[in-house]
Structures are given as structure tokens and as C-alpha cells.
Enzyme design. Structure first.
Site, PDB file in Angstrom:
ATOM      1  N   HIS A 119       0.821  -1.095   0.059  1.00  0.00           N
ATOM      2  CA  HIS A 119       0.013  -0.058   0.004  1.00  0.00           C
ATOM      3  C   HIS A 119       0.908   1.238   0.105  1.00  0.00           C
ATOM      4  O   HIS A 119       0.576   2.265  -0.785  1.00  0.00           O
ATOM      5  CB  HIS A 119      -1.048  -0.088   1.159  1.00  0.00           C
ATOM      6  N   GLU A 120       1.878   1.271   0.911  1.00  0.00           N
ATOM      7  CA  GLU A 120       2.725   2.520   1.068  1.00  0.00           C
ATOM      8  C   GLU A 120       3.448   2.834  -0.202  1.00  0.00           C
ATOM      9  O   GLU A 120       3.797   3.958  -0.563  1.00  0.00           O
ATOM     10  CB  GLU A 120       3.664   2.485   2.216  1.00  0.00           C
TER      11      GLU A 120
HETATM   12  N1  TQI Z   1      -1.355   5.347   7.103  1.00  0.00           N
HETATM   13  C1  TQI Z   1      -2.121   6.078   6.173  1.00  0.00           C
HETATM   14  C2  TQI Z   1      -2.355   5.567   4.986  1.00  0.00           C
HETATM   15  O1  TQI Z   1      -1.202   5.165   4.271  1.00  0.00           O
HETATM   16  C3  TQI Z   1      -1.552   7.495   5.787  1.00  0.00           C
HETATM   17  C4  TQI Z   1      -2.460   8.611   5.315  1.00  0.00           C
HETATM   18  C5  TQI Z   1      -3.670   8.817   5.205  1.00  0.00           C
HETATM   19  C6  TQI Z   1      -1.933   8.897   3.801  1.00  0.00           C
HETATM   20  N2  TQI Z   1      -3.900   9.661   4.271  1.00  0.00           N
HETATM   21  C7  TQI Z   1      -2.945   9.480   3.060  1.00  0.00           C
HETATM   22  C8  TQI Z   1      -0.907   8.657   3.018  1.00  0.00           C
HETATM   23  C9  TQI Z   1      -3.006  10.016   1.998  1.00  0.00           C
HETATM   24  C10 TQI Z   1      -0.661   9.138   1.667  1.00  0.00           C
HETATM   25  C11 TQI Z   1      -1.861   9.846   1.360  1.00  0.00           C
HETATM   26  O2  TQI Z   1      -3.407   5.590   4.028  1.00  0.00           O
HETATM   27  S1  TQI Z   1      -2.210   4.029   7.697  1.00  0.00           S
HETATM   28  C12 TQI Z   1      -3.606   1.380   5.355  1.00  0.00           C
HETATM   29  C13 TQI Z   1      -5.179   0.763   4.957  1.00  0.00           C
HETATM   30  C14 TQI Z   1      -2.288   2.691   6.601  1.00  0.00           C
HETATM   31  C15 TQI Z   1      -3.514   2.304   6.313  1.00  0.00           C
HETATM   32  O3  TQI Z   1      -1.315   3.674   8.797  1.00  0.00           O
HETATM   33  O4  TQI Z   1      -3.364   4.631   8.206  1.00  0.00           O
HETATM   34  C16 TQI Z   1      -2.609   0.791   5.013  1.00  0.00           C
HETATM   35  C17 TQI Z   1      -1.272   2.020   6.128  1.00  0.00           C
HETATM   36  F1  TQI Z   1      -5.256   1.280   3.652  1.00  0.00           F
HETATM   37  F2  TQI Z   1      -5.150  -0.301   5.313  1.00  0.00           F
HETATM   38  F3  TQI Z   1      -5.893   1.653   5.662  1.00  0.00           F
HETATM   39  C18 TQI Z   1      -1.326   1.276   5.358  1.00  0.00           C
HETATM   40 CL1  TQI Z   1      -2.784  -0.557   4.030  1.00  0.00          CL
HETATM   41 ZN    ZN Z   2      -2.792   5.038   2.159  1.00  0.00          ZN
END
Ligand code: TQI
Ligand code: ZN
Ligand code: ZN
Length: 169
Positions: free
Chosen positions: A126-127
Site C-alpha cells: 500500500h505505501e
Molecule cells: N497510514 C495512512 C495511509 O497510508 C496515512 C495516510 C492517510 C496517507 N492519508 C493519506 C498517506 C494520503 C498518503 C496519502 O493511508 S495508515 C492502510 C489501509 C495505513 C492504512 O497507517 O493509516 C494501509 C497504512 F489502507 F489499510 F488503511 C497502510 Cl494498507
Molecule cells: Zn494510504
């Protein structure tokens, strides 16, 4: 449906190769590093891009580090669960993971004895999507959908993810 960051930023490496480096202070094991390598492979399989690990942290396009709490970029981590990781849009390349999570890099997260276990590869795929320029998707099956049920492994790109990244590269 997939989305991009405002202005649709993307990488334009001359040789289609992006390098990545791990924060040396984290001293990650080969097992953990191989999880990131597999996550990068999923995106290189559907784009002209290749990803290569380098030992030069400051010379790398993408830098990967685990940090706990406030780590100096204005987006502090929050302990177990909540925010798991964040990555910035191109061409920033910073990929930070919450060092307080109970990351699972081996075996099956769904059978972990910890209810707070989080699958590292799922979060990495995802990241990396964000690092490449993808925002969130409204398609639930997509890797870029903004929620994931905990203790779940979700690592296969959906056609929505592939269409999105192929519009950028
Ligand atoms: N981190 C958020 C994410 O990666 C951070 C974030 C929020 C973000 N809005 C954003 C990053 C917009 C870039 C652009 O989405 S998290 C998931 C999922 C997160 C969440 O830690 O909440 C995953 C990290 F999609 F499952 F909700 C990995 Cl896979
Ligand atoms: Zn994200
Ligand atoms: Zn950070």
C-alpha cells in the site's frame, strides 16, 4: 476508482530504476528486508520500473525506516494500531513505519497470537503505491483502498491499482 496526488507527481528516472535504502540504525533482518523486496516486485511486475536496494541511505530515491512516536516530520506515530505507516508523494521517497506495531514479517498474520498483529507486506504494498504517486481508491478490493481489516493479508494488486499505476508509468 484510483486517484493521484494533486498535480499528479510521478518519478521520471532516466533508466527506469529507483533505488531504495533501509535506515542503517534499524538493523533489519534479511527476512524483514525480503518482505519489502517482494512488495516492490508486485509493482515492478506491472510497470516499466525496477527497484534496487542500495547501501547509500542518503543517495537513495526511496528511504525506509521504522520510527516510534515523534520522529521529526510533523506526523508523529501513535503507538500500537491507529496509524501504521506513512509515505510521501513523488519525488520525496520517504517511507516511515510505526516501530511500535506488532509487525508480522513471516508466517500468517491471521494466526498470530497477538490481536494487534499487522501484516508488514500488506502495508508495504500500500505505501509503495503512495510512493509511486497513487492516492486512495474507492474500490474495496484494491490495495489502495484506505482501510484494511486487521490481521488480514492483502498483497495482490487489483486491476484498479494496475490501471492507476500504468497511467503514471
Ligand atoms: N497510514 C495512512 C495511509 O497510508 C496515512 C495516510 C492517510 C496517507 N492519508 C493519506 C498517506 C494520503 C498518503 C496519502 O493511508 S495508515 C492502510 C489501509 C495505513 C492504512 O497507517 O493509516 C494501509 C497504512 F489502507 F489499510 F488503511 C497502510 Cl494498507
Ligand atoms: Zn494510504
Ligand atoms: Zn514520518
Amino acid at each position: 476508482h484510483f486517484s493521484f496526488f494533486p498535480g499528479r507527481p510521478r518519478w521520471t528516472p532516466s533508466n527506469r530504476q529507483l533505488t531504495y535504502a533501509f535506515l542503517p540504525a534499524n538493523q533489519l533482518t534479511a527476512t524483514v528486508k525480503s518482505v519489502f523486496s517482494r512488495a516492490f516486485d508486485r509493482w515492478s511486475a506491472v510497470t516499466p520500473l525496477t527497484f534496487k536496494e542500495t547501501d547509500s541511505f542518503y543517495g537513495a530515491d526511496i528511504t525506509i525506516g521504522f520510527f516510534a512516536g515523534d520522529h521529526g516530520d510533523g506526523e508523529p506515530f501513535d503507538g500500537v494500531l491507529g496509524t501504521l505507516a506513512h509515505a510521501f508523494s513523488p519525488p520525496n521517497g520517504r517511507f516511515h513505519l510505526d516501530g511500535d506495531e506488532n509487525w508480522v514479517a513471516e508466517g500468517d498474520v491471521s494466526t498470530s497470537s497477538l490481536s494487534s498483529a499487522v501484516d508488514l507486506e500488506s502495508v508495504a504494498v500500500h505505501e509503495i503505491g503512495h510512493l509511486l504517486g497513487l492516492g486512495h481508491s474507492s474500490v474495496e478490493e484494491s490495495i489502495m483502498y484506505p482501510t484494511i481489516s486487521s490481521r488480514r493479508k492483502k498483497v495482490d494488486l487489483a486491476s484498479d491499482d494496475i490501471e492507476g499505476v500504468q497511467m503514471l508509468y
